[in-house]
Design an enzyme around this catalytic site. Structure first.
Site, PDB file in Angstrom:
ATOM      1  CG  ASP A 213      -1.931   1.035   1.306  1.00  0.00           C
ATOM      2  OD1 ASP A 213      -2.802   1.029   0.425  1.00  0.00           O
ATOM      3  OD2 ASP A 213      -1.900   1.880   2.218  1.00  0.00           O
ATOM      4  CD  GLU A 272      -2.014   2.309  -3.684  1.00  0.00           C
ATOM      5  OE1 GLU A 272      -3.077   2.897  -3.921  1.00  0.00           O
ATOM      6  OE2 GLU A 272      -1.447   2.403  -2.577  1.00  0.00           O
TER       7      GLU A 272
END
Ligand code: GLC
Length: 537
Positions: A213, A272
């Site tokens: 993330d 990401e």
């Protein structure tokens, strides 16, 4: 033979990975929130769809301020979603069906309910407990102004002031997302050690990898300088930013890669990272760093031949020299669903069908966001009271937030929750039009979006994946993308609003799949894609 053409190439080089947004996939206990047992009960859908793996969004104990991206304990399952036993059972069943499973790792911040942050609040300024996060004194004579002008990605400032244990107004801490998501200090050895231990915890349990993330956010300029006003806007990060895409993040990923490589079975990472430049993104997938990265350049490209081709070429070009495969993605839990982005209604759905065949014809890996195989659109008319994304409240409604792409899936039946769970409850209301889009209905219809995805994923294994990685563009008219891969595969996408002829050299080829019916003269109607088998020359 290139790596992708080699059947022994690691699975992640050409995998199609299905994103399960856990809260909204399937609800086994009827509380209106999806859970691990629900996913387990629907694994057959993923097997029949023909994907290679699933990625689970965070299911860890969390106050759910940001849909679970506010993690309070990285080594357990939130009771809303089940237990560690449920996780183990899901992983075993997935593996039994030949599906790999990757989990989400959230390293930039924890929940404010994480024991570390509670300890930091209870400890004085300058303590080791505070040093795990980014606590600073405020500016101004009374310290009541934030340490700098950084903005939260969800709107508002990026600093929150604490009350010290003695009741006095105190220091400030950084939160690039919600105040309930304090940022960790990645120069702190304890933070690095803790995350390596979290990686081991899940690798030891048998996961096949991690989605990382906000992988570009971990390192911050130690001086915490103000950001020039023109750079404060939201959007993919450009180079030279004080809290995005700093060189120091790469040391973290080199350490993780060494750690994962020591495990058997091709464990892998996907980053990401929302960056402006594909060249900068390619740095995250250098041979000793993460394996792949989401391709948001492709996702953000509008439905226009030039923009799509540019995104494809820039992606492939930027990766040359890294050895990493490209990946492709059209939707996820943070963006407006692509049926809607591409125009909505019948036109948006038609373009989405063509886009799916384009994405799945390209070399490398691809991501399918739950519900795109059903052709779900963004739910734009949710009532304010049901919206949960912190972006909505923090921008006072100026940004509607991401709830519209997170509405629970319709599986079957006549009434809400359309088989999402055993009760009528769903944490966000489903539109009545989704009755028709339910998976069971679509499975019975050969012309449905679901049937198209199933056919495409099956043919991809046979025809597309074994082709070599190169994309050879063919001359085609304006508004048409046409390319060949390997000796016998071709894909043509008519992105334009008028019919288009197939390129001359493909006229004898046989159609193996089309996103919509071709014209009787063999031309491609507007917004239509076709896969062709070409005689090897
Ligand atoms: C990532 C997630 C998003 C989350 C944010 C903060 O961008 O995809 O859903 O809000 O990180 O963790």
């Amino acid at each position: 033979m290139s790596a992708a053409a080699d059947p022994r190439a690691p699975w992640w080089r050409r995998a199609v990975i299905y994103q399960v947004y856990v809260r909204s996939f399937a609800d086994a206990d009827g509380d209106g929130v999806g859970d691990l047992a629900g996913i387990r009960s629907r694994l057959a859908h993923l097997r029949d769809l023909g994907v290679d793996a699933l990625w689970l969004t965070p299911f860890y104990p969390s106050p759910q301020v940001d849909g679970g991206y506010d993690v309070a304990d990285h080594r357990d399952v939130d009771p809303r979603f089940g237990t560690l036993g449920d996780f183990d059972a899901l992983l075993a069943d997935a593996h039994g069906l030949g599906l790999r499973l990757i989990v989400d790792l959230v390293p930039n911040h924890t929940s404010s309910e994480h024991p570390w942050f509670r300890a930091a609040l209870a400890a004085p300024p300058g303590s080791p407990e505070r040093a795990r996060y980014l606590f600073r004194d405020g500016r101004g004579p009374r310290g009541d102004e934030p340490p700098n002008n950084w903005r939260s990605r969800f709107g508002g400032g990026a600093w929150a002031r604490v009350t010290e244990p003695d009741g006095a107004p105190g220091q400030w801490y950084l939160h690039l997302f919600a105040p309930e998501q304090p940022d960790l200090d990645w120069t702190n050895g304890e933070v690095r050690g803790e995350y390596e231990s979290i990686l081991r915890f899940w690798l030891d349990r048998g996961v096949d990898g991690f989605r990382v993330d906000v992988a570009h956010a971990l390192a911050k300029d130690p001086d915490l300088p103000d950001i020039p006003p023109e750079r404060l806007r939201r959007g993919p990060a450009a180079e030279g930013h004080p809290h995005f895409d700093r060189d120091e993040v790469h040391d973290v990923y080199r350490a993780w890669r060494r750690l994962a490589d020591a495990y058997p079975g091709e464990r892998s990472f996907v980053a990401e990272a929302w960056l402006q430049s594909p060249q900068r993104l390619a740095r995250y997938v250098r041979p000793d760093e993460l394996h792949t990265a989401f391709n948001f350049h492709f996702l953000l490209a509008p439905w226009a031949a030039g923009a799509l081709r540019q995104a494809i070429d820039a992606t492939i070009g930027s990766l040359a020299g890294t050895g990493a495969p490209p990946t492709w993605v059209l939707s996820n839990h943070d963006v407006t669903r692509h049926v809607t982005r591409y125009g909505g209604g019948a036109l948006g759905a038609r373009r989405a069908r063509a886009a799916a065949l384009l994405m799945l014809a390209l070399p490398g890996g691809a991501y399918v966001y739950q519900g795109e195989e059903l052709g779900l659109h963004e739910v734009e008319d949710l009532a304010d009271e049901v919206r949960q994304d912190p972006t909505f409240a923090r921008t006072e409604g100026a940004d509607p937030g991401r709830d519209g792409c997170r509405v629970p899936l319709p599986w079957s039946g006549e009434e809400p929750s359309y088989g999402f769970g055993p009760s009528a409850a769903s944490w966000l209301p489903q539109p009545g039009s989704w009755r028709e889009l339910a998976a069971a209905r679509q499975a019975a219809r050969p012309a449905s979006m679901l049937s198209l995805y199933r056919a495409a994923l099956r043919l991809r294994r046979e025809l597309v994946a074994p082709a070599d990685e190169a994309v050879r563009w063919l001359d085609a008219g304006d508004g048409v993308l046409a390319f060949r891969r390997g000796p016998s595969f071709a894909c043509v996408v008519n992105v334009a609003d008028e019919p288009a002829a197939l390129p001359a050299e493909l006229l004898g080829a046989s159609v193996v799949l089309a996103s919509d019916a071709l014209a009787v003269d063999g031309s491609l109607p507007a917004a239509t894609a076709v896969w062709l088998a070409v005689e090897a020359s």
